[in-house]
Write an enzyme that holds these catalytic residues in place. Structure first.
Site, mmCIF file in Angstrom:
data_model
loop_
_atom_site.group_PDB
_atom_site.id
_atom_site.type_symbol
_atom_site.label_atom_id
_atom_site.label_comp_id
_atom_site.label_asym_id
_atom_site.label_seq_id
_atom_site.Cartn_x
_atom_site.Cartn_y
_atom_site.Cartn_z
ATOM 1 N N HIS A 365 0.807 -1.238 0.000
ATOM 2 C CA HIS A 365 0.000 0.000 0.000
ATOM 3 C C HIS A 365 0.829 1.272 0.000
ATOM 4 O O HIS A 365 0.343 2.324 0.402
ATOM 5 C CB HIS A 365 -0.896 0.052 1.235
ATOM 6 N N ARG A 557 -5.158 11.995 5.961
ATOM 7 C CA ARG A 557 -4.162 12.175 7.002
ATOM 8 C C ARG A 557 -3.181 13.281 6.618
ATOM 9 O O ARG A 557 -2.957 13.541 5.444
ATOM 10 C CB ARG A 557 -3.407 10.857 7.227
ATOM 11 N N LYS A 562 1.275 14.405 0.801
ATOM 12 C CA LYS A 562 -0.086 14.722 0.340
ATOM 13 C C LYS A 562 -0.256 16.217 0.048
ATOM 14 O O LYS A 562 -1.201 16.633 -0.595
ATOM 15 C CB LYS A 562 -1.113 14.276 1.376
ATOM 16 N N THR A 666 -8.466 6.712 -1.698
ATOM 17 C CA THR A 666 -9.823 6.172 -1.797
ATOM 18 C C THR A 666 -10.842 7.275 -1.541
ATOM 19 O O THR A 666 -11.968 7.217 -2.034
ATOM 20 C CB THR A 666 -10.044 5.023 -0.795
ATOM 21 N N LYS A 670 -14.589 8.349 -3.356
ATOM 22 C CA LYS A 670 -15.834 8.684 -2.644
ATOM 23 C C LYS A 670 -16.373 10.028 -3.111
ATOM 24 O O LYS A 670 -17.582 10.195 -3.327
ATOM 25 C CB LYS A 670 -15.582 8.710 -1.135
HETATM 26 C C1 NBG Z 1 -2.413 3.778 2.070
HETATM 27 C C2 NBG Z 1 -2.041 4.644 0.877
HETATM 28 C C3 NBG Z 1 -3.258 5.140 0.135
HETATM 29 C C4 NBG Z 1 -4.165 3.967 -0.202
HETATM 30 C C5 NBG Z 1 -4.474 3.176 1.059
HETATM 31 C C6 NBG Z 1 -5.308 1.955 0.766
HETATM 32 C C7 NBG Z 1 -0.868 3.041 3.853
HETATM 33 C C8 NBG Z 1 0.402 2.334 4.154
HETATM 34 N N1 NBG Z 1 -1.197 3.162 2.579
HETATM 35 O O1 NBG Z 1 -2.885 5.798 -1.051
HETATM 36 O O2 NBG Z 1 -1.260 5.732 1.308
HETATM 37 O O3 NBG Z 1 -5.359 4.410 -0.791
HETATM 38 O O4 NBG Z 1 -3.282 2.728 1.665
HETATM 39 O O5 NBG Z 1 -4.717 1.163 -0.205
HETATM 40 O O6 NBG Z 1 -1.546 3.476 4.754
#
Ligand code: NBG
Length: 818
Positions: A365, A557, A562, A666, A670
């Site tokens: 992720h 977050r 970001k 995600t 939404k």
């Molecule tokens: C997060 C990513 C996001 C992603 C989500 C779900 C972690 C390690 N990763 O971009 O930063 O949408 O995972 O996949 O929290």
């Protein structure tokens, strides 16, 4: 609102029977008379009434699975950010109307009871919320599955602002009782830690290893029901809570030290006490490794000993289960399964490895190298000595393969080793997962490609067949039906029922984008949602906003990659241009900039950024010369519950990470599904959103990933942007001058501006001009409300792909073969 004609609980239950059961729960469950019952009593009674409906289906689901033994999926995740349960369970069982009628006859307002629920915040952000969306979709797609995780006593902290600065408070989500969980202490599992490994030889002369832990903890399973949407399936989510083992306590107690016995208990219970509030940046703390091992050891034992039939031949495990590893947090399950098979069951290494390699699959992720988990071998060896031995052996055999495939390539061998030598000897959990897993997937096309080309390129070369992509998704049950009932009703009216479980059907809305009457009604829904959101933050946070202004939302977050700071620079620049006379007030689009963000408590820069956003907000909101055209709203403690109110109200979705850093996102999905337009970089799932909605309905800006790489390679100098762009310089200077901090120029203000001008790790300055230009395109589009609404409708119509139901179908086809 009804969504489907599938079999539902509602048919079998009348308002009268619902009332009878509710009153029973008030009297016999809570032990109070209705006229003496508190809101909490009524909430708990209602929850248990709904739970009882679910239980029937749950038991039926379990019976069926025991009979059929179909291939299942175990989703292992350290986080499940569930959000409130009552709403979702009422929706899934189609009991909403019955409950409302029943309660209103008793003079009770259903909505008041809904509001009484404290959401279980057992996750940090996207990763935990994805797990929650996935269990919902697994059930709705009718996949036999079980979620395994940790029942943290304290979830993600509650955020408050004190003088604009973040203060963290413990999240006591269990304080008023937790009606959705069913503890099963009789099914507790013992887990060992520490100690040493012994060699021993059996009668036939075969050598074995045996782990002799020196302390134990008991894991108590708590079951939660996860209903599919009106399909009769109810899956299980099993979260583990740590307790002291009795044997351990007693030994010390018998030795005469009562206080030590109690201390031992506290130490054991600490394991599931609190969720680590780090997001995307693991901290390498020992307790964290204890948590990880604790829950996977409990889960594997539970699956093998309790879920499978007693005589099950474990050689056939791959036919029966895939353990999906949600990021590296559960990866210690790999050596644990090896240990179970080899040490406890006497298997040969080769046989154990063959099974292990088939049953695990790994989802990555992240792309940030610093976010890839590593555990110092010191720590791992002290806590889990046998597991470290197993990891070493896995690595040895793996490096042997590397040598065979690439003879003489020492450098490659060092790069690929599961054991890193620098800066301290450590286990690279992502590499272990990649070597052990049958598949490795990223969470958006771009992310999976970058995993293959950059982060794990050596592995992709060696195991090309392992690498695949599954683009994330979100559940439309929570993020459309529950959170946006008006839009859902409008959609159902337009295209009929059934779309909620077949989200690509939203395509049928496309022609309506050209229908003025439909657009008017679509706008009416947005307007209503904006008013609703304004009411919520007025009551919750005392924040006043105009419901007519554009809602421009950046919620996620707080992380440098970001780039909340880029958003802030845009706001300050607007303000600076207005106050310096460069931008006439009449030309300013009325906007509310909404922020929602928690910072990891130890992440200083992130906390400073929060303080700065609040400081800028205070100044702008108080400046009457703006006539209320600009407003900054930063409600504290952004969580799933608030997201459900904000997202339907949003007009503009900010997805402005530096290209190549956000794995997927995600929130972006939404917002689009609720008719917000995105201003975003070519990053994560933004890429796919834009491809689907089309360039005319998406505000793309900034460098793409190759451009970022090139700039990095050629030497990025942020100061040159500061020097050359008048507006950027003026905005940074305005912040640095103390204009927002009561003349205070030192401390965090200069550290933020200084670091942007001098280093700017995530290249906010390089993308500033493009971002401001994109915002001007946003304003021009917004000025034509008919055109804007058309785009908004097309965003909804074209993003059905991002249902987590589709993600689950992709996992089934590409990874689980179920
Ligand atoms: C997060 C990513 C996001 C992603 C989500 C779900 C972690 C390690 N990763 O971009 O930063 O949408 O995972 O996949 O929290």
């Amino acid at each position: 609102m009804t969504h489907t004609s599938a079999p539902s609980a509602a048919r079998e239950h009348t308002v009268e029977s619902f009332t009878r059961e509710f009153l029973r729960e008030v009297n016999f469950g809570q032990g109070v008379d209705l006229d003496r019952a508190s809101t909490n009593d009524k909430y708990l009674a209602l929850a248990r009434t709904v739970r009882a409906y679910l239980t029937t289906r749950w038991l039926e689901t379990l019976r069926t699975q025991r009979r059929e033994q179909k291939k299942a999926v175990a989703y292992m995740s350290a986080e499940f950010l569930l959000g409130r349960q009552l709403d979702n369970n009422l929706l899934a069982t189609d009991l909403d109307d019955i409950a409302r009628d029943s309660l209103s006859q008793l003079g009770i307002d259903l909505d008041e009871l809904r509001e009484a629920e404290i959401e279980p915040g057992l996750g940090n952000g996207g990763l935990g919320r994805l797990a929650a969306c996935f269990v919902d979709s697994l059930a709705t797609e009718n996949v036999p599955s079980i979620g395994y995780g940790i029942r943290y006593e304290y979830g993600i902290f509650r955020q408050r602002f004190e003088d604009g600065r973040q203060v963290e408070e413990p999240d006591e989500w269990l304080r008023l009782g937790s009606p959705w969980e069913m503890p099963h202490p009789e099914n507790a599992v013992n887990v060992g830690f520490g100690g040493r490994v012994e060699a021993w030889t059996d009668e036939s002369g075969r050598a074995h290893r045996r782990w002799m832990p020196d302390w134990h903890v008991t894991g108590v399973p708590y079951n939660y029901m996860v209903p599919g949407y009106r399909n009769g399936r109810v899956n299980t989510l099993r979260l583990w809570s740590a307790r002291a083992t009795q044997a351990f306590d007693l030994a010390i107690f018998n030795a005469g030290d009562y206080t030590d016995a109690v201390r031992a208990q506290t130490q054991a219970e600490n394991i599931s006490k609190v969720l680590y509030p780090e997001d995307s940046t693991p901290q390498g703390k020992e307790l964290r490794l204890q948590q990880q091992y604790f829950f996977v050891a409990c889960s594997l034992r539970d699956f093998v000993e309790k879920v499978l039939p007693e005589d099950y031949d474990l050689h056939r495990l791959p036919e029966r289960i895939t353990f999906q590893l949600n990021d590296t947090h559960p990866v210690i399950a790999v050596p644990e399964l090896m240990r179970l098979l080899i040490d406890d069951r006497g298997w040969e290494w080769e046989d154990a490895w063959a099974v292990t390699q088939k049953v695990f699959a790994y989802t990555c992720h992240t792309l940030l190298p610093e976010a890839l988990e590593v555990w110092p071998v010191d720590l791992l060896g002290r806590l889990l000595p046998r597991h470290l031995e197993i990891i070493y052996r896995i690595n040895e055999e793996f490096l042997e393969q590397v040598r065979e495939a690439f003879p003489g390539d020492m450098l490659r061998e060092r790069h690929m080793s599961i054991i890193a030598e620098e800066p301290v000897r450590s286990v690279r959990m992502a590499y272990l997962a990649t070597v052990a897993g049958s598949k490795v997937n990223g969470v958006a096309e771009l992310h999976s490609q970058l995993l293959r080309d950059k982060v794990l390129s050596d592995f992709a070369e060696m195991y090309p067949h392992k690498f695949t992509n599954v683009t994330n998704g979100v559940t439309p049950r929570r993020f459309m039906a529950l959170s946006n009932p008006r839009l859902s009703a409008l959609i159902t009216e337009a295209i009929g029922e059934g779309w909620l479980t077949d989200l690509e059907r939203l395509r049928e809305l496309e022609p309506l984008a050209d229908d003025a009457e439909f657009r008017r009604r679509f706008r009416e829904v947005k307007d209503h949602n904006r008013v609703r959101f304004a009411d919520v933050i007025a009551a919750r946070d005392g924040i006043e906003i105009s419901p007519d202004a554009m809602v421009d939302a950046m919620v996620k977050r707080l992380h440098e990659y970001k780039r909340q700071s880029l958003k802030l620079l845009h706001i300050v620049s607007l303000y600076e241009r207005i106050t310096s006379g460069a931008l006439p007030l009449a030309d300013v689009t009325p906007r509310t900039f909404v922020f929602g963000a928690k910072a990891a408590p130890g992440y200083v820069r992130a906390k400073e950024t929060i303080a700065l956003i609040n400081a800028v907000g205070r100044t702008i909101n108080a400046d009457t010369s703006l006539e209320g055209r600009l407003k900054v709203a930063f409600p504290a403690n952004y969580n799933v519950t608030l997201a459900e109110k904000l997202i339907p109200a949003a007009d503009l979705s900010e997805q402005i990470s530096l290209a190549g850093k956000e794995a997927s996102g995600t929130g972006n999905m939404k917002f689009a599904l609720n008719g917000a337009l995105t201003v975003g970089t070519d990053d994560g799932a933004n890429v796919e959103i834009r491809q689907l909605v089309g360039d005319d309905h998406f505000f793309l800006f900034g460098m793409d990933e190759p451009a970022v790489s090139d700039l990095q390679a050629s030497g990025y100098r942020s100061a040159s942007y500061y020097e050359q762009d008048r507006d950027l310089r003026a905005a940074l200077d305005m912040i640095a001058s103390g204009a927002f901090t009561g003349g205070e120029r030192g401390s965090f203000v200069s550290s933020i501006t200084g670091s942007l001008i001098e280093r700017d790790r995530f290249m906010a300055l390089a993308d500033f001009r493009a971002y401001v230009d994109a915002q001007e395109r946003v304003e021009a589009h917004w000025a034509d409300q008919e055109a804007w609404t058309r785009s908004a409708v097309l965003n909804v119509a074209r993003t059905g792909y991002f249902s987590s139901d589709r993600s689950i179908r992709d996992y089934l086809a590409r990874i689980w073969n179920a």
